[in-house]
Scaffold this motif. Structure first.
Motif, PDB file in Angstrom:
ATOM      1  N   SER A 157      36.923  -6.085 -12.685  1.00  0.00           N
ATOM      2  CA  SER A 157      38.320  -6.465 -12.063  1.00  0.00           C
ATOM      3  C   SER A 157      38.865  -7.597 -12.850  1.00  0.00           C
ATOM      4  CB  SER A 157      38.512  -6.535 -10.714  1.00  0.00           C
ATOM      5  OG  SER A 157      37.510  -7.350 -10.190  1.00  0.00           O
ATOM      6  N   PHE A 158      38.030  -8.587 -13.018  1.00  0.00           N
ATOM      7  CA  PHE A 158      38.332  -9.933 -13.929  1.00  0.00           C
ATOM      8  C   PHE A 158      39.039  -9.513 -15.174  1.00  0.00           C
ATOM      9  CE2 PHE A 158      37.039 -12.836 -17.092  1.00  0.00           C
ATOM     10  CZ  PHE A 158      37.664 -13.955 -16.614  1.00  0.00           C
ATOM     11  N   TYR A 159      38.642  -8.664 -15.800  1.00  0.00           N
ATOM     12  CA  TYR A 159      39.270  -8.168 -17.112  1.00  0.00           C
ATOM     13  C   TYR A 159      40.647  -7.402 -16.936  1.00  0.00           C
ATOM     14  CZ  TYR A 159      35.087 -10.247 -19.480  1.00  0.00           C
ATOM     15  OH  TYR A 159      34.339 -10.858 -19.917  1.00  0.00           O
ATOM     16  N   MET A 160      40.489  -6.821 -15.922  1.00  0.00           N
ATOM     17  CA  MET A 160      41.863  -5.775 -15.568  1.00  0.00           C
ATOM     18  C   MET A 160      43.066  -6.702 -15.112  1.00  0.00           C
ATOM     19  SD  MET A 160      41.105  -2.845 -16.670  1.00  0.00           S
ATOM     20  CE  MET A 160      42.647  -2.395 -16.238  1.00  0.00           C
ATOM     21  N   GLY A 161      42.498  -7.795 -14.433  1.00  0.00           N
ATOM     22  CA  GLY A 161      43.575  -8.966 -14.004  1.00  0.00           C
ATOM     23  C   GLY A 161      44.071  -9.440 -15.254  1.00  0.00           C
ATOM     24  N   ILE A 162      43.142  -9.875 -16.276  1.00  0.00           N
ATOM     25  CA  ILE A 162      43.704 -10.373 -17.702  1.00  0.00           C
ATOM     26  C   ILE A 162      44.627  -9.452 -18.235  1.00  0.00           C
ATOM     27  CG2 ILE A 162      42.866 -11.126 -19.640  1.00  0.00           C
ATOM     28  CD1 ILE A 162      40.508 -12.533 -18.496  1.00  0.00           C
ATOM     29  N   ALA A 163      44.238  -8.175 -18.193  1.00  0.00           N
ATOM     30  CA  ALA A 163      44.816  -7.216 -19.057  1.00  0.00           C
ATOM     31  C   ALA A 163      46.407  -7.042 -18.402  1.00  0.00           C
ATOM     32  CB  ALA A 163      44.263  -5.874 -18.950  1.00  0.00           C
ATOM     33  N   ALA A 164      46.253  -7.041 -17.387  1.00  0.00           N
ATOM     34  CA  ALA A 164      47.767  -7.096 -16.472  1.00  0.00           C
ATOM     35  C   ALA A 164      48.797  -8.315 -16.995  1.00  0.00           C
ATOM     36  CB  ALA A 164      47.638  -6.896 -15.176  1.00  0.00           C
ATOM     37  N   ALA A 165      48.353  -9.258 -17.170  1.00  0.00           N
ATOM     38  CA  ALA A 165      48.972 -10.580 -17.479  1.00  0.00           C
ATOM     39  C   ALA A 165      49.085 -10.525 -18.850  1.00  0.00           C
ATOM     40  CB  ALA A 165      48.169 -11.753 -17.164  1.00  0.00           C
ATOM     41  N   VAL A 166      48.431 -10.065 -19.686  1.00  0.00           N
ATOM     42  CA  VAL A 166      48.579  -9.780 -21.280  1.00  0.00           C
ATOM     43  C   VAL A 166      49.819  -8.973 -21.393  1.00  0.00           C
ATOM     44  CG1 VAL A 166      47.813  -9.076 -23.394  1.00  0.00           C
ATOM     45  CG2 VAL A 166      46.348 -10.504 -22.072  1.00  0.00           C
ATOM     46  N   SER A 167      49.765  -7.858 -20.680  1.00  0.00           N
ATOM     47  CA  SER A 167      50.787  -6.795 -20.817  1.00  0.00           C
ATOM     48  C   SER A 167      52.231  -7.149 -20.337  1.00  0.00           C
ATOM     49  CB  SER A 167      50.387  -5.521 -19.855  1.00  0.00           C
ATOM     50  OG  SER A 167      49.155  -4.808 -20.425  1.00  0.00           O
TER      51      SER A 167
END
Length: 325
Positions: A69-79
């Motif tokens: 979930s750490f990387y998915m949270g980052i991915a959401a911000a990048v998007s």
């Protein structure tokens, strides 16, 4: 586009201007083009357009493990940042495998992405030097890269772990067990270093028997805690190196009804609903993704950026569960 131009009775240039939403296009001509596009079922080939113009509206995010979930949270911000800049994001995972990282990263570059945000697993990123030289910027995220100069966005892993363990020592805990993933991972090595700095500052040494590494999954953490609790000298507190270790440790502690102190690095979903209190090394996940994406897109835009920069995102200790509700 030639078919659309013929059907609308306009020039190819007019069709191009309408498709690219350029200003000052005659409204009547624009309407005829739009009707022809709908009638013919035309779809713009974005890849072909990018090859023609020499630009690309797609960036890539290559994480170490998208199931975390750490990387998915980052991915959401990048998007989110990319969407504001009218850019698209392609996501992939290296699964913590250097060979996979290299293969996927080079494949993304060969597909002419405009830039790459990379969570490194490899010890050498010189394989990306030709891509950088040809104009594909790279931003390292969560861990520093090696072999090329690039912008880097990191957490204050060492400072966060040092503060967490120092707090446990100040509370009087004599036996603090530490559950970490492999220390070959930069973040784990930094968190171990910070924890050991806290012991040294307190004039104490950490018991090697209470340092458990290779804890990759919650199941690994649960098994490690079970062994620790059954030992002759069980720990009085746990420091967990990431959210998965914390979740697994809590599973075992709650089954046994144990109330030993727990501090974990990384927050996690619904941690505030835990029936018992824990401490968490928290930080702004969105800040990591936002900084990485903003830096990359500024590089793509050719803004007035200086040499590669290092951004360090701070951490803080917070209560979760029990009394924090």
């Amino acid at each position: 586009m030639n078919d659309v131009a013929a059907a609308a009775g306009v020039s190819l240039k007019t069709v191009s201007r309408v498709i690219n939403a350029e200003p000052n296009v005659d409204a009547t001509m624009a309407s005829r083009v739009a009707e022809a596009i709908e009638r013919l079922g035309y779809h713009r080939n974005a890849l072909a357009a990018s090859l023609r113009s020499g630009t690309n509206d797609t960036v890539a995010f290559l994480a170490a493990d998208l199931s975390n979930s750490f990387y998915m949270g980052i991915a959401a911000a990048v998007s989110t940042v990319a969407a504001h800049r009218r850019m698209h994001v392609v996501m992939a995972s290296s699964e913590e495998d250097p060979a996979t990282e290299r293969r996927v990263a080079l494949d993304l570059c060969q597909r002419r992405v405009g830039g790459l945000i990379l969570v490194p697993t490899s010890a050498d990123h010189s394989y990306l030097a030709p891509e950088v030289a040809h104009g594909t910027p790279v931003v390292f995220l969560d861990r520093p890269g090696n072999g090329i100069d690039a912008d880097t966005v990191l957490l204050d892993n060492r400072g966060g772990a040092r503060a967490a363990v120092a707090e446990l020592l100040a509370a009087g805990h004599e036996r603090i067990a530490m559950l970490l993933d492999t220390t070959e991972i930069y973040t784990m090595d930094e968190r171990l270093a910070g924890a050991l700095e806290a012991f040294a500052a307190a004039g104490r040494s950490q018991d090697p028997a209470l340092l458990i590494t290779g804890v990759h999954t919650p199941a690994d953490a649960r098994a490690a805690v079970s062994t620790l609790l059954d030992s002759a000298a069980a720990p009085t507190a746990l420091f967990c190196g990431n959210n998965r270790a914390t979740v697994g440790a809590l599973e075992e502690l709650m089954v046994r009804g144990s109330d030993i102190a727990v501090t974990g690095f990384d927050d996690f979903e619904l941690s505030w609903m835990l029936p018992r209190p824990i401490r968490v090394v928290s930080y702004d996940v969105s800040a990591l993704g936002t900084l990485a994406a903003t830096t990359l897109l500024d590089r793509i835009a050719g803004g007035p950026l200086a040499d590669p920069t290092l951004h360090l995102v701070p951490t803080t200790l917070v209560d979760r569960g029990g009394r924090s509700r």
